[in-house]
Design a protein around this motif. Structure first.
Motif: not given
Length: 399
Positions: A345-350, A352-366
């Motif tokens: 799966l890392l090879e797929m990301i590397d 360019g077959k998929i960019d998993p970051s598309f699901v992220i909607t919120h980024r927060i500190p701890l």
């Protein structure tokens, strides 16, 4: 260090706790740079997961930088950037040798608890109750990682944290869910649940040759993500009779492969079984609401396959076993054997077959994690996937 700790139903807090230390020469310590909040974490938040104790550090989707290395670790050194799978596996036992890493026989100190509940025990998991080993989780500033040469994968490329973080759980989980479904070229695949695991299941169904993917949910933002990013046909169960629509959409036959990516907290809209599920859960008579699972069994075509990546905890009521047997369905389920999939799966990301970051909607500190849990639970503010970034400036968090 600071860590997110469980204090009871609907109560998680950022506490000061002791820093982790090397306890075994096979350990590493990482400084967390990113950690996801998973849908499975809501089961902890809602009190459905047994054997939680006050003060347990939660979180099982971490990555970070190696800061300490045990004397027997061969694969990693200080400064390496790694993603850590949520499954802790020894690499040597009968099951690990068969790449059934989530069934590891040696890494779960809570094995007796799990055997009592399930007959046999699986691997230890990060941040997920006494039954799963009570390993401190990764929604924290630092994390001890046992059996380091078996678990984490090193990230040597310039891929961002957000692109690789979900190798820890939800991308491999979606991939295994699609693989377990036995998808063949030309199949119609129905996916219940468009949360993060469902989104990756949809993506992976296409990889296995699906001709159609039908996604089922009721949250508008999730359905839109499934339609736009997943190229799926979408059904809102609050607006349509799902069983009848699936039968109609497949010419009377039913989907070839049905995938329950919902698990223990399925919603329903007025159907008798859903009402009973909610009542029994409220009265502590059941830990699970398997409405989606029932629908999937009833809709799946004869001779089809049912894949269950969704998490369940106990004894499920009113499961149509007669339909399952009568239609000759194949059922595959289980915790994800994450280590098996990390490299491919890392090879797929590397590549360019998929960019998993598309699901992220919120980024927060701890520090913002307690509020994010409540927002995620209530599905407010378009919240689909939250990434915690320890050290992130609180001023960067949207109001």
């Amino acid at each position: 260090m600071k860590a997110l700790c469980w204090h009871g139903v609907g109560d998680v807090r950022v506490d000061r706790v002791p820093d982790p230390a090397i306890l075994d020469p096979k350990d590493i310590i990482i400084q967390i740079t990113a950690s996801g909040i998973c849908g499975s974490d809501l089961h902890l938040y809602d009190g459905l997961t047994p054997t939680m104790e006050e003060g347990d550090i939660i979180g099982h989707e971490p990555m970070g930088i190696v800061v300490e290395v045990g004397g027997e670790v061969k694969k990693f050194k200080k400064g390496d950037r790694v993603v850590v799978p949520f499954v802790i596996a020894c690499g040597c036992c009968f099951f690990c040798q068969k790449q059934l890493f989530s069934a590891c026989d040696t890494t779960n100190p809570g094995a007796d608890l799990q055997k009592a509940a399930m007959g046999q025990a699986g691997a230890g998991l990060f941040g997920y109750s006494g039954m799963m080993g009570r390993y401190p989780g990764g929604q924290a500033e630092f994390l001890r990682v046992p059996h380091a040469d078996v678990g984490p994968i090193k990230i040597d490329s310039g891929l961002s944290d957000e692109q690789v973080l979900f190798l820890s759980d939800i991308f491999p989980t979606g991939y295994q869910a699609a693989e377990n479904a036995g998808i063949e070229a030309g199949d119609t695949v129905a996916v219940w649940g468009c949360g993060p695991v469902g989104q990756f299941t949809i993506q992976c169904a296409w990889m296995f040759g699906a001709a159609r993917v039908i996604a089922i949910d009721h949250v508008p933002e999730r359905l839109e993500m499934a339609r736009v990013h997943g190229r799926a046909e979408v059904l809102n169960f609050q607006e349509e009779d799902i069983h009848n629509r699936l039968i109609e959409m497949t010419g009377g036959r039913g989907p070839d492969r049905c995938i329950d990516a919902v698990g223990a907290e399925a919603h329903g809209t007025g159907s008798l079984d859903a009402v009973v599920d909610r009542a029994k859960q409220a009265l502590k008579l059941s830990m699970d609401r398997p409405h989606a699972l029932r629908q999937a069994i009833m809709a799946c075509r004869k001779g089809g396959t049912l894949s269950i990546p969704g998490v369940y905890f106990g004894l499920l009521d009113k499961i149509p076993v007669g339909a399952l047997v009568g239609k000759g369905l194949t059922v595959k389920s289980g915790q994800t054997h994450v280590q098996k999939y990390l490299g491919p799966l890392l090879e797929m990301i590397d590549g360019g077959k998929i960019d998993p970051s598309f699901v992220i909607t919120h980024r927060i500190p701890l520090e913002a994690a307690p509020d994010a849990y409540e927002k995620f639970r209530k599905k407010e503010d378009g919240c689909i996937k939250v990434v915690i970034k320890p050290g992130m400036d609180t001023a960067q968090v949207p109001a």
